[in-house]
Design a protein around this motif. Sequence first.
Motif, PDB file in Angstrom:
ATOM      1  N   UNK A 145      11.802 -13.370  -9.230  1.00 31.45           N
ATOM      2  CA  UNK A 145      10.813 -12.818 -10.151  1.00 31.45           C
ATOM      3  C   UNK A 145      10.902 -11.313  -9.960  1.00 31.45           C
ATOM      4  N   UNK A 146      11.499 -10.629 -10.938  1.00 32.46           N
ATOM      5  CA  UNK A 146      11.855  -9.216 -10.801  1.00 32.46           C
ATOM      6  C   UNK A 146      10.951  -8.355 -11.677  1.00 32.46           C
ATOM      7  N   UNK A 147      10.073  -7.555 -11.069  1.00 28.63           N
ATOM      8  CA  UNK A 147       9.208  -6.675 -11.866  1.00 28.63           C
ATOM      9  C   UNK A 147       9.989  -5.457 -12.359  1.00 28.63           C
ATOM     10  N   UNK A 148      10.214  -5.371 -13.657  1.00 28.93           N
ATOM     11  CA  UNK A 148      10.989  -4.255 -14.179  1.00 28.93           C
ATOM     12  C   UNK A 148      10.124  -3.188 -14.840  1.00 28.93           C
ATOM     13  N   UNK A 166       3.299   5.203 -20.501  1.00 27.72           N
ATOM     14  CA  UNK A 166       4.540   5.392 -19.759  1.00 27.72           C
ATOM     15  C   UNK A 166       4.585   4.427 -18.583  1.00 27.72           C
ATOM     16  N   UNK A 167       5.723   3.758 -18.405  1.00 30.92           N
ATOM     17  CA  UNK A 167       5.883   2.833 -17.289  1.00 30.92           C
ATOM     18  C   UNK A 167       5.872   3.594 -15.963  1.00 30.92           C
ATOM     19  N   UNK A 168       5.312   2.967 -14.930  1.00 33.50           N
ATOM     20  CA  UNK A 168       5.188   3.561 -13.601  1.00 33.50           C
ATOM     21  C   UNK A 168       6.329   3.076 -12.720  1.00 33.50           C
ATOM     22  N   UNK A 169       6.953   3.997 -12.005  1.00 32.48           N
ATOM     23  CA  UNK A 169       8.045   3.610 -11.113  1.00 32.48           C
ATOM     24  C   UNK A 169       7.537   2.778  -9.947  1.00 32.48           C
ATOM     25  N   UNK A 170       6.460   3.245  -9.300  1.00 29.67           N
ATOM     26  CA  UNK A 170       5.863   2.523  -8.171  1.00 29.67           C
ATOM     27  C   UNK A 170       4.357   2.728  -8.228  1.00 29.67           C
ATOM     28  N   UNK A 224      22.307   5.293  -9.936  1.00 31.68           N
ATOM     29  CA  UNK A 224      20.884   5.505 -10.216  1.00 31.68           C
ATOM     30  C   UNK A 224      20.678   6.023 -11.633  1.00 31.68           C
ATOM     31  N   UNK A 225      21.542   6.915 -12.088  1.00 35.75           N
ATOM     32  CA  UNK A 225      21.420   7.456 -13.441  1.00 35.75           C
ATOM     33  C   UNK A 225      21.604   6.367 -14.488  1.00 35.75           C
ATOM     34  N   UNK A 226      22.540   5.455 -14.268  1.00 32.50           N
ATOM     35  CA  UNK A 226      22.753   4.363 -15.212  1.00 32.50           C
ATOM     36  C   UNK A 226      21.542   3.450 -15.271  1.00 32.50           C
ATOM     37  N   UNK A 227      20.944   3.181 -14.132  1.00 34.67           N
ATOM     38  CA  UNK A 227      19.750   2.338 -14.107  1.00 34.67           C
ATOM     39  C   UNK A 227      18.601   2.993 -14.875  1.00 34.67           C
ATOM     40  N   UNK A 259      16.771  -2.558 -17.116  1.00 37.72           N
ATOM     41  CA  UNK A 259      15.862  -1.673 -17.842  1.00 37.72           C
ATOM     42  C   UNK A 259      14.673  -1.384 -16.944  1.00 37.72           C
ATOM     43  N   UNK A 260      14.255  -0.129 -16.884  1.00 38.65           N
ATOM     44  CA  UNK A 260      13.131   0.204 -16.015  1.00 38.65           C
ATOM     45  C   UNK A 260      13.533   0.118 -14.555  1.00 38.65           C
ATOM     46  N   UNK A 261      12.877  -0.785 -13.834  1.00 40.39           N
ATOM     47  CA  UNK A 261      13.097  -0.891 -12.389  1.00 40.39           C
ATOM     48  C   UNK A 261      14.017  -2.029 -11.983  1.00 40.39           C
TER      49      UNK A 261
END
Length: 466
Positions: A127-130, A139-143, A197-200, A220-222
């Motif tokens: 179960x991967x939180x992206x 805006x999506x939050x990184x952490x 990291x840039x590609x992600x 996509x995202x995280x």
Amino acid sequence: MAKTPILAIDIGSSKICAVIAEIKQDGELCVLGVGIRESQGVKKGMINNIDHASLATRAAIAEATTMAGIEVKKAIISIPNNYTINADSKGAVNLPHGEVRLTDIQRAMQTAIHYNPVPQDHQLIHALPYKFIVDDMQVAIEDPINMSARRLDCRVFMVMAKKSHLENLKKVIKNCEIEISDIVVSSYASSIATLSDDERKGGVACIDMGGGLCDIMIHNGQSMCYSDYLNVGSNNVTLDLAQVFNLPLSISEEIKTKYGNLIFTQEDKDKGLNAPIKGNSEKQPIPLQNIYSIIKARVDETLELLGDILEKSALGNILTSGIVLTGGMVKLKNFEQYVNQNGKFYNPSGNNQLSVRVALPKTLDGITDKLQGAESATIIGLVLHAAGGFTNYEVGVNNEVKFKKSQRVIQEVDTTKEKADVQNLQIKEQIIPKEKKDSDDLTSNVRANGVGNYFRRFYKWLSELF
């Protein structure tokens, strides 16, 4: 104290690979032993003969163990994408404390898992939180940890495997007297080993073009937000050559490896080779141009089918970083140049060609001579995942929420109850490489030397500043 050694096992369609590695004192990964055997009892990633697969896997583990000089009894293993089904889910929780805590993330993850219940004949693998969102932020939050908010939302990509297929794989590992510590889907492992990291950050597709399958994922995202597979691989090129020219499979594989090329030049026009006819001692002349044509036809068809799958995903518009290809098939000469020159992948509008990069796995220290090629992406990814290269807060096959930054995991995520019960959570240390910290040693030296209070206050201020 030394970290527990890592044993990673990748049971593929062409080869079975076992790697033993350790995390050194400086936090770097070091490969101690590698064992590789030709696949037996495996077809298109599926176990079709448990005894044969067990013997080949045991031999690969024994080779790695002999080379490493240590025995490891727990392993992280891969499963191909065709073992799995997937679902996109979402979870949302209120935050009674006014900030995001670890237990809140655990509740959000658990809510997402209950939103899309795992079928009874399947088992949750990932179960991967992206994507995380707090309150009404667009805006999506990184952490999200420690952020002030009243609500936490997460988007989660769930990967599930059919229990019967999984049990056959577990039997193979059990026959090798090895305990399974974790299971990672192949495309996810390959992406860990190859994506930058840039590609992600930009959004990217990673395709592992292996022997029996092409495993596909989109990041996509995280984390991973899509996965699929194509039931075609580099073994199909071998079969095509064998059938067209009536060759033994071993000779066909050798021709593919030595002469496989996607760009035909005038210099190759008059070149050829003599190859034996199957079941006959006589040899036949085969022009290189004919070999190139057969290989090119199979590659063109494979790339076209992969393009159809990416189009079906409806996620082509997020592939800002393009497509990363890895796996054994990309070892054909001039593969990257051919794909980019001939425009094999386009964005949904069809106007712009997506960039394509052929990727080798990240380089590790130690005995890595056998792990340099693109075909080693999955096994390297397994090692990196075991060493802490997983998605922050992902739930694994052991129902653990892995948490990177505090070096801990929350155990026992209840995937059967309708409501989350966070009262009995247990927290244990997670084996993740840590950075060395020298501040404690410096503090102890200051105390040992009896330096005055003024300098201690200055040192404390300086430590907080940096």
